[in-house]
Design an enzyme around this catalytic site. Sequence first.
Site, PDB file in Angstrom:
ATOM      1  N   GLY A  16      30.928   0.515  -5.568  1.00  0.00           N
ATOM      2  CA  GLY A  16      31.025   1.975  -5.704  1.00  0.00           C
ATOM      3  C   GLY A  16      30.133   2.742  -4.730  1.00  0.00           C
ATOM      4  O   GLY A  16      29.994   3.954  -4.823  1.00  0.00           O
ATOM      5  N   GLU A  23      33.421   4.795  -0.411  1.00  0.00           N
ATOM      6  CA  GLU A  23      34.681   5.327  -0.915  1.00  0.00           C
ATOM      7  C   GLU A  23      35.816   4.332  -0.633  1.00  0.00           C
ATOM      8  O   GLU A  23      35.736   3.554   0.318  1.00  0.00           O
ATOM      9  CB  GLU A  23      35.025   6.631  -0.165  1.00  0.00           C
ATOM     10  CG  GLU A  23      33.957   7.695  -0.197  1.00  0.00           C
ATOM     11  CD  GLU A  23      34.009   8.540  -1.446  1.00  0.00           C
ATOM     12  OE1 GLU A  23      35.017   8.452  -2.166  1.00  0.00           O
ATOM     13  OE2 GLU A  23      33.039   9.263  -1.703  1.00  0.00           O
ATOM     14  N   LYS A  27      26.789  16.962   9.459  1.00  0.00           N
ATOM     15  CA  LYS A  27      25.390  17.179   9.058  1.00  0.00           C
ATOM     16  C   LYS A  27      24.501  17.491  10.267  1.00  0.00           C
ATOM     17  O   LYS A  27      23.669  18.399  10.205  1.00  0.00           O
ATOM     18  CB  LYS A  27      24.885  15.950   8.299  1.00  0.00           C
ATOM     19  CG  LYS A  27      25.568  15.784   6.930  1.00  0.00           C
ATOM     20  CD  LYS A  27      25.265  14.434   6.317  1.00  0.00           C
ATOM     21  CE  LYS A  27      25.834  14.291   4.908  1.00  0.00           C
ATOM     22  NZ  LYS A  27      25.752  12.898   4.398  1.00  0.00           N
TER      23      LYS A  27
HETATM   24  N1  HSE Z   1      29.199   9.883   1.830  1.00  0.00           N
HETATM   25  C1  HSE Z   1      27.916  10.468   2.021  1.00  0.00           C
HETATM   26  C2  HSE Z   1      26.912   9.381   2.392  1.00  0.00           C
HETATM   27  C3  HSE Z   1      27.481  11.182   0.777  1.00  0.00           C
HETATM   28  O1  HSE Z   1      27.248   8.181   2.299  1.00  0.00           O
HETATM   29  O2  HSE Z   1      25.812   9.675   2.825  1.00  0.00           O
HETATM   30  C4  HSE Z   1      26.375  12.176   0.971  1.00  0.00           C
HETATM   31  O3  HSE Z   1      26.735  13.239   1.806  1.00  0.00           O
END
Ligand code: HSE
Length: 400
Positions: free
Chosen positions: A182, A185, A200
Amino acid sequence: MIKVAILGYGTVGSGVFEILKQNSELITGKAGQEVDIKYVLDLRDFPGDPCESVLVHDYNIILNDPEVEIVIEVMGGLKPAYDFVKAALEAGKSVCTSNKELVAKYGAELIAIAHKNNRNFLFEAAVGGGIPIIRPLNMHITADKIQEITGILNGTTNYILTKMDREGADFDSVLKQAQDLGYAERNPEADVEGFDAVRKIAILASLAYGKTVDYEEIYTEGITKISAEDFKYAKKMGRSIKLLAKCKNEEGEIVASVSPRLLAEDHPLFHVSDVVNGILVRGNMVGDLVFIGSGAGSLPTASAVVSDIVDCVRHLNVSTTVVWDGEKLQLEDFSQSKKAFFVRTSASKDAVEQAFGEVSYIDAGIAGEVGFVTAKMTETKFAECAEKLGNVISRIRVEA
Ligand code: HSE
């Protein structure tokens, strides 16, 4: 008492609900008054959940309720988040969000609307999860020219690369394990292709330089081509491979990128492992500042959202200054930025030297190939030399 509404009762929304309930007394003290959750908006029902008594399915109930002063958008994605947030700000409500897609695309516009209405649009949780990095860039590191921001901004890819490094495993099997646990994704594209990290770094660069950095103009390369063999060479070099999101002032021009890089052991982000995020900010006066912590997960991310709520309550009717103009920042062409490259090839050493001149060879004991590090050169020059050489198995940029 301040009434708030939470849009989205997923991982982050339920975390915000939990923190506001569990730390209620403390938050009242910090904010100066009680924060009361008047509504939770979600399409789903949650029978038996503590949110049930305040759950609504129609956003207009929240938008048209003048008692709601702060809207917490934790749905993610652009639709309908953008319309909901814009409408809330125009209706004179402040908004706190964890939504990096929204902030990367519409940050400048939403900040301007908030400012015009004497309200706040805050997004501490959009980058680095629970790590305070937006507020430090906005409010604390304001005396410096930002020379560089280098971040490990995606927990999923950092987890995968850490596992590959420690266990000698290949990308596909670690990704599968991460999905089974988990951590990743089912559709991991946004993470493993660098699309999450690039949004980001675009947000951080926009705050650092005060103009909009368009994430679509940032060179982006993910980690899908990194192999167990690459890590064998990295070990020989005393390095690790990390997905680095960067913006850097190179001779007065800002260069930005997301790409896997070979990182030396003395780099401040070398030991940032597993799902942890790390951000190095280099100012021309303060020097290096390093921020490390949980970059994802329900409570760490919600903690950052709630810190924004406290900030909003402390600044009701006052728009706190966020310098992020809608004008686009012209990024330097990435092809002109210089660095050394690590290369694996099935060609001979003679061919390597004919193409690249003097190089440093790395022997990782892998038969049928040669590994080497080039001198510093531009991306364009590297591409020319690599084409001349042919037979390139892989190449990874070396972080200085
Ligand atoms: N999918 C992102 C990560 C979640 O793995 O950092 C947090 O933005």
